[in-house]
Design a protein around this motif. Structure first.
Motif, PDB file in Angstrom:
ATOM      1  N   HIS A  27      -9.804   9.578   0.600  1.00 22.80           N
ATOM      2  CA  HIS A  27      -8.938   9.322  -0.552  1.00 22.80           C
ATOM      3  C   HIS A  27      -8.890   7.812  -0.824  1.00 22.80           C
ATOM      4  O   HIS A  27      -8.873   7.008   0.112  1.00 22.80           O
ATOM      5  CB  HIS A  27      -7.531   9.849  -0.258  1.00 22.80           C
ATOM      6  CG  HIS A  27      -6.656   9.953  -1.450  1.00 22.80           C
ATOM      7  ND1 HIS A  27      -5.991   8.866  -1.965  1.00 22.80           N
ATOM      8  CD2 HIS A  27      -6.341  11.011  -2.236  1.00 22.80           C
ATOM      9  CE1 HIS A  27      -5.293   9.244  -3.020  1.00 22.80           C
ATOM     10  NE2 HIS A  27      -5.491  10.544  -3.206  1.00 22.80           N
ATOM     11  N   PRO A  28      -8.886   7.388  -2.087  1.00 22.66           N
ATOM     12  CA  PRO A  28      -8.849   5.944  -2.410  1.00 22.66           C
ATOM     13  C   PRO A  28      -7.662   5.192  -1.810  1.00 22.66           C
ATOM     14  O   PRO A  28      -7.750   3.994  -1.565  1.00 22.66           O
ATOM     15  CB  PRO A  28      -8.778   5.931  -3.936  1.00 22.66           C
ATOM     16  CG  PRO A  28      -9.299   7.240  -4.374  1.00 22.66           C
ATOM     17  CD  PRO A  28      -9.004   8.210  -3.276  1.00 22.66           C
ATOM     18  N   PHE A  29      -6.574   5.886  -1.543  1.00 25.03           N
ATOM     19  CA  PHE A  29      -5.412   5.241  -0.926  1.00 25.03           C
ATOM     20  C   PHE A  29      -5.760   4.634   0.425  1.00 25.03           C
ATOM     21  O   PHE A  29      -5.302   3.536   0.754  1.00 25.03           O
ATOM     22  CB  PHE A  29      -4.272   6.257  -0.770  1.00 25.03           C
ATOM     23  CG  PHE A  29      -3.163   5.766   0.116  1.00 25.03           C
ATOM     24  CD1 PHE A  29      -2.251   4.839  -0.351  1.00 25.03           C
ATOM     25  CD2 PHE A  29      -3.059   6.209   1.415  1.00 25.03           C
ATOM     26  CE1 PHE A  29      -1.240   4.364   0.461  1.00 25.03           C
ATOM     27  CE2 PHE A  29      -2.057   5.747   2.246  1.00 25.03           C
ATOM     28  CZ  PHE A  29      -1.141   4.830   1.765  1.00 25.03           C
ATOM     29  N   PHE A  30      -6.579   5.330   1.228  1.00 21.14           N
ATOM     30  CA  PHE A  30      -6.925   4.823   2.558  1.00 21.14           C
ATOM     31  C   PHE A  30      -7.772   3.560   2.474  1.00 21.14           C
ATOM     32  O   PHE A  30      -7.646   2.668   3.311  1.00 21.14           O
ATOM     33  CB  PHE A  30      -7.633   5.903   3.384  1.00 21.14           C
ATOM     34  CG  PHE A  30      -6.700   6.979   3.852  1.00 21.14           C
ATOM     35  CD1 PHE A  30      -5.629   6.678   4.676  1.00 21.14           C
ATOM     36  CD2 PHE A  30      -6.888   8.282   3.466  1.00 21.14           C
ATOM     37  CE1 PHE A  30      -4.762   7.668   5.106  1.00 21.14           C
ATOM     38  CE2 PHE A  30      -6.026   9.275   3.888  1.00 21.14           C
ATOM     39  CZ  PHE A  30      -4.962   8.965   4.712  1.00 21.14           C
ATOM     40  N   ARG A  31      -8.638   3.467   1.490  1.00 23.50           N
ATOM     41  CA  ARG A  31      -9.438   2.259   1.296  1.00 23.50           C
ATOM     42  C   ARG A  31      -8.506   1.071   1.007  1.00 23.50           C
ATOM     43  O   ARG A  31      -8.664  -0.008   1.566  1.00 23.50           O
ATOM     44  CB  ARG A  31     -10.436   2.486   0.157  1.00 23.50           C
ATOM     45  CG  ARG A  31     -11.415   1.385  -0.042  1.00 23.50           C
ATOM     46  CD  ARG A  31     -12.498   1.735  -1.050  1.00 23.50           C
ATOM     47  NE  ARG A  31     -11.977   2.404  -2.245  1.00 23.50           N
ATOM     48  CZ  ARG A  31     -12.275   3.656  -2.602  1.00 23.50           C
ATOM     49  NH1 ARG A  31     -13.079   4.383  -1.875  1.00 23.50           N
ATOM     50  NH2 ARG A  31     -11.769   4.177  -3.703  1.00 23.50           N
ATOM     51  N   LYS A  32      -7.506   1.298   0.163  1.00 24.63           N
ATOM     52  CA  LYS A  32      -6.548   0.243  -0.157  1.00 24.63           C
ATOM     53  C   LYS A  32      -5.681  -0.095   1.055  1.00 24.63           C
ATOM     54  O   LYS A  32      -5.348  -1.261   1.283  1.00 24.63           O
ATOM     55  CB  LYS A  32      -5.669   0.672  -1.325  1.00 24.63           C
ATOM     56  CG  LYS A  32      -6.432   0.777  -2.632  1.00 24.63           C
ATOM     57  CD  LYS A  32      -5.549   1.285  -3.743  1.00 24.63           C
ATOM     58  CE  LYS A  32      -6.354   1.477  -5.014  1.00 24.63           C
ATOM     59  NZ  LYS A  32      -5.551   2.042  -6.093  1.00 24.63           N
ATOM     60  N   THR A  35      -7.624  -2.298   3.515  1.00 30.14           N
ATOM     61  CA  THR A  35      -7.688  -3.662   3.008  1.00 30.14           C
ATOM     62  C   THR A  35      -6.338  -4.367   3.163  1.00 30.14           C
ATOM     63  O   THR A  35      -6.277  -5.528   3.566  1.00 30.14           O
ATOM     64  CB  THR A  35      -8.106  -3.657   1.524  1.00 30.14           C
ATOM     65  OG1 THR A  35      -9.344  -2.963   1.392  1.00 30.14           O
ATOM     66  CG2 THR A  35      -8.253  -5.055   0.980  1.00 30.14           C
ATOM     67  N   PHE A  36      -5.268  -3.650   2.866  1.00 29.02           N
ATOM     68  CA  PHE A  36      -3.917  -4.200   2.962  1.00 29.02           C
ATOM     69  C   PHE A  36      -3.567  -4.582   4.400  1.00 29.02           C
ATOM     70  O   PHE A  36      -2.969  -5.626   4.656  1.00 29.02           O
ATOM     71  CB  PHE A  36      -2.914  -3.186   2.419  1.00 29.02           C
ATOM     72  CG  PHE A  36      -1.480  -3.587   2.548  1.00 29.02           C
ATOM     73  CD1 PHE A  36      -0.958  -4.611   1.770  1.00 29.02           C
ATOM     74  CD2 PHE A  36      -0.642  -2.940   3.438  1.00 29.02           C
ATOM     75  CE1 PHE A  36       0.373  -4.983   1.882  1.00 29.02           C
ATOM     76  CE2 PHE A  36       0.689  -3.298   3.561  1.00 29.02           C
ATOM     77  CZ  PHE A  36       1.195  -4.324   2.777  1.00 29.02           C
ATOM     78  N   MET A  37      -3.955  -3.742   5.361  1.00 32.18           N
ATOM     79  CA  MET A  37      -3.603  -3.972   6.758  1.00 32.18           C
ATOM     80  C   MET A  37      -4.629  -4.820   7.506  1.00 32.18           C
ATOM     81  O   MET A  37      -4.465  -5.080   8.695  1.00 32.18           O
ATOM     82  CB  MET A  37      -3.429  -2.631   7.488  1.00 32.18           C
ATOM     83  CG  MET A  37      -2.199  -1.855   7.084  1.00 32.18           C
ATOM     84  SD  MET A  37      -0.638  -2.729   7.338  1.00 32.18           S
ATOM     85  CE  MET A  37      -0.593  -2.857   9.119  1.00 32.18           C
ATOM     86  N   ALA A  38      -5.666  -5.287   6.843  1.00 36.17           N
ATOM     87  CA  ALA A  38      -6.723  -6.044   7.521  1.00 36.17           C
ATOM     88  C   ALA A  38      -6.188  -7.313   8.180  1.00 36.17           C
ATOM     89  O   ALA A  38      -6.630  -7.680   9.270  1.00 36.17           O
ATOM     90  CB  ALA A  38      -7.831  -6.386   6.532  1.00 36.17           C
ATOM     91  N   ASN A  39      -5.252  -8.003   7.560  1.00 34.95           N
ATOM     92  CA  ASN A  39      -4.740  -9.250   8.131  1.00 34.95           C
ATOM     93  C   ASN A  39      -3.284  -9.136   8.594  1.00 34.95           C
ATOM     94  O   ASN A  39      -2.630 -10.141   8.804  1.00 34.95           O
ATOM     95  CB  ASN A  39      -4.875 -10.387   7.110  1.00 34.95           C
ATOM     96  CG  ASN A  39      -4.141 -10.086   5.822  1.00 34.95           C
ATOM     97  OD1 ASN A  39      -3.597  -9.003   5.644  1.00 34.95           O
ATOM     98  ND2 ASN A  39      -4.126 -11.042   4.914  1.00 34.95           N
ATOM     99  N   LYS A  40      -2.796  -7.917   8.734  1.00 33.18           N
ATOM    100  CA  LYS A  40      -1.423  -7.694   9.196  1.00 33.18           C
ATOM    101  C   LYS A  40      -1.450  -6.910  10.511  1.00 33.18           C
ATOM    102  O   LYS A  40      -2.319  -6.098  10.736  1.00 33.18           O
ATOM    103  CB  LYS A  40      -0.633  -6.880   8.167  1.00 33.18           C
ATOM    104  CG  LYS A  40      -0.365  -7.587   6.870  1.00 33.18           C
ATOM    105  CD  LYS A  40       0.389  -6.660   5.931  1.00 33.18           C
ATOM    106  CE  LYS A  40       0.761  -7.298   4.638  1.00 33.18           C
ATOM    107  NZ  LYS A  40      -0.320  -7.966   3.936  1.00 33.18           N
ATOM    108  N   HIS A  41      -0.463  -7.170  11.352  1.00 30.64           N
ATOM    109  CA  HIS A  41      -0.322  -6.406  12.592  1.00 30.64           C
ATOM    110  C   HIS A  41       0.764  -5.345  12.477  1.00 30.64           C
ATOM    111  O   HIS A  41       0.731  -4.349  13.192  1.00 30.64           O
ATOM    112  CB  HIS A  41       0.000  -7.336  13.759  1.00 30.64           C
ATOM    113  CG  HIS A  41      -1.108  -8.265  14.091  1.00 30.64           C
ATOM    114  ND1 HIS A  41      -2.302  -7.846  14.631  1.00 30.64           N
ATOM    115  CD2 HIS A  41      -1.221  -9.601  13.926  1.00 30.64           C
ATOM    116  CE1 HIS A  41      -3.093  -8.875  14.802  1.00 30.64           C
ATOM    117  NE2 HIS A  41      -2.462  -9.960  14.372  1.00 30.64           N
TER     118      HIS A  41
END
Length: 100
Positions: A27-32, A35-41
């Motif tokens: 689902h496109p939501f998981f791609r977003k 990306t959103f969590m790439a630089n967050k812990h």
């Protein structure tokens, strides 16, 4: 077709309208989300808060909750993103931990 009927139709793969993604791990939501969590812990808030911060206007908040509930194990195994839910007064809080 109501929004609930659309969600059910997407789940079983019988959509009358084209363009609605099925409720799968692709689902496109998981791609977003990735990306959103790439630089967050860590992130915490409601589904609406998450959609607002991700600038996602296409996914309804109830679909976010359904997707995260259904595919949290696959999301953890593939990307190291752990999802937890808890309830407070009339709010369902989503906690997302990025272990990578």
């Amino acid at each position: 077709m109501t929004k609930g009927e659309q969600i059910v139709a997407m789940t079983v793969g019988k959509t009358k309208r084209e363009g609605y993604p099925k409720l799968t791990i692709e689902h496109p939501f998981f791609r977003k989300l990735r990306t959103f969590m790439a630089n967050k812990h860590y992130w915490m808030g409601t589904a609406t808060d998450l959609l607002t911060e991700m600038n996602d206007t296409a996914t309804p908040p109830n679909t976010v909750t359904k997707l995260l509930n259904k595919f949290s194990f696959e999301l953890y195994c593939s990307d190291g993103i752990d999802v937890c839910f808890r309830r407070t007064n009339r709010r369902r809080i989503i906690e997302i931990h990025n272990h990578k």
